[in-house]
Design a protein around this motif. Structure first.
Motif, short mmCIF file in Angstrom:
data_model
loop_
_atom_site.label_atom_id
_atom_site.label_comp_id
_atom_site.label_asym_id
_atom_site.label_seq_id
_atom_site.Cartn_x
_atom_site.Cartn_y
_atom_site.Cartn_z
N LYS A 175 1.09 -1.35 0.04
CA LYS A 175 -0.32 0.31 0.13
C LYS A 175 0.91 1.22 -0.30
O LYS A 175 1.78 1.80 0.88
N CYS A 176 0.70 1.99 -0.90
CA CYS A 176 1.27 2.93 -1.53
C CYS A 176 1.33 4.44 0.57
O CYS A 176 0.30 4.34 0.66
N SER A 177 2.29 4.51 0.70
CA SER A 177 1.99 5.48 1.43
C SER A 177 1.66 7.10 1.38
O SER A 177 1.22 7.24 2.87
N ARG A 178 1.48 6.93 0.49
CA ARG A 178 1.55 8.45 -0.13
C ARG A 178 0.14 8.28 -0.65
O ARG A 178 -0.47 9.07 0.30
N CYS A 179 -0.49 8.13 -1.16
CA CYS A 179 -1.76 8.34 -1.73
C CYS A 179 -2.76 6.52 -1.36
O CYS A 179 -3.57 6.90 -1.27
N GLY A 180 -1.99 5.48 -0.68
CA GLY A 180 -2.90 4.32 -0.07
C GLY A 180 -3.22 3.65 -1.58
O GLY A 180 -4.00 2.41 -0.83
N ARG A 221 -1.95 8.62 -10.19
CA ARG A 221 -0.98 9.97 -10.12
C ARG A 221 -0.26 10.23 -9.63
O ARG A 221 1.12 10.71 -9.89
N CYS A 222 0.09 9.71 -8.51
CA CYS A 222 1.13 9.40 -7.77
C CYS A 222 2.68 8.67 -8.54
O CYS A 222 2.50 8.11 -8.87
N PHE A 223 3.50 9.69 -7.79
CA PHE A 223 4.87 9.45 -8.18
C PHE A 223 5.93 8.71 -7.17
O PHE A 223 6.60 8.11 -7.50
N GLN A 224 4.62 8.06 -5.93
CA GLN A 224 5.70 7.83 -5.14
C GLN A 224 6.70 6.34 -5.68
O GLN A 224 5.91 5.37 -6.04
N GLN A 225 7.85 6.02 -4.74
CA GLN A 225 8.86 4.96 -5.70
C GLN A 225 8.74 4.19 -4.79
O GLN A 225 8.79 4.39 -3.12
ZN LIG Z 1 0.96 6.58 -4.61
#
Ligand SMILES: [Zn+2]
Length: 101
Positions: free
Chosen positions: A25-30, A65-69
């Motif tokens: 689970k992405c910590s930025r956008c979930g 659109r989230c670019f969290q790696q």
């Molecule tokens: Zn994300």
């Protein structure tokens, strides 16, 4: 020759592939992102405390659109049992070992 042709036209059975499938689970956008490690091809061997350990490293990115790696590191023993897991940029939501045909 029709008989022989029928005999050999079937799709050959592929050897079973072993995968380790996980969701992070992405910590930025979930967003939940699925990753997959090919347990026969994606692992690199290292020697540690008198036995072989197998590492897999994966970089994942969501489709939005989230670019969290998200960086995932997994460690297995020689029988492909998970020993350790680490993730940066997100968190694991599921981990499982599966056999796919
Ligand atoms: Zn994300």
């Amino acid at each position: 020759m029709g008989f022989l042709k029928n005999l050999f036209s079937g799709t050959p059975a592929k050897p079973e592939k072993r995968y380790f499938v996980f969701n992070v689970k992405c910590s930025r956008c979930g967003e939940i992102i699925e990753g997959r490690v090919d347990l026969d091809n994606d692992l690199s061997v290292e020697y540690e405390n008198d036995h072989d350990v197998y590492f897999a490293r994966k970089g994942l990115m969501g489709s939005g659109r989230c670019f969290q790696q998200i960086e995932v590191e997994l460690k297995f023993d020689s029988s492909r049992q998970l020993l350790e897991q680490q993730v940066t940029g997100g968190q694991f939501s599921s981990l499982q070992s599966t056999n796919l045909q």
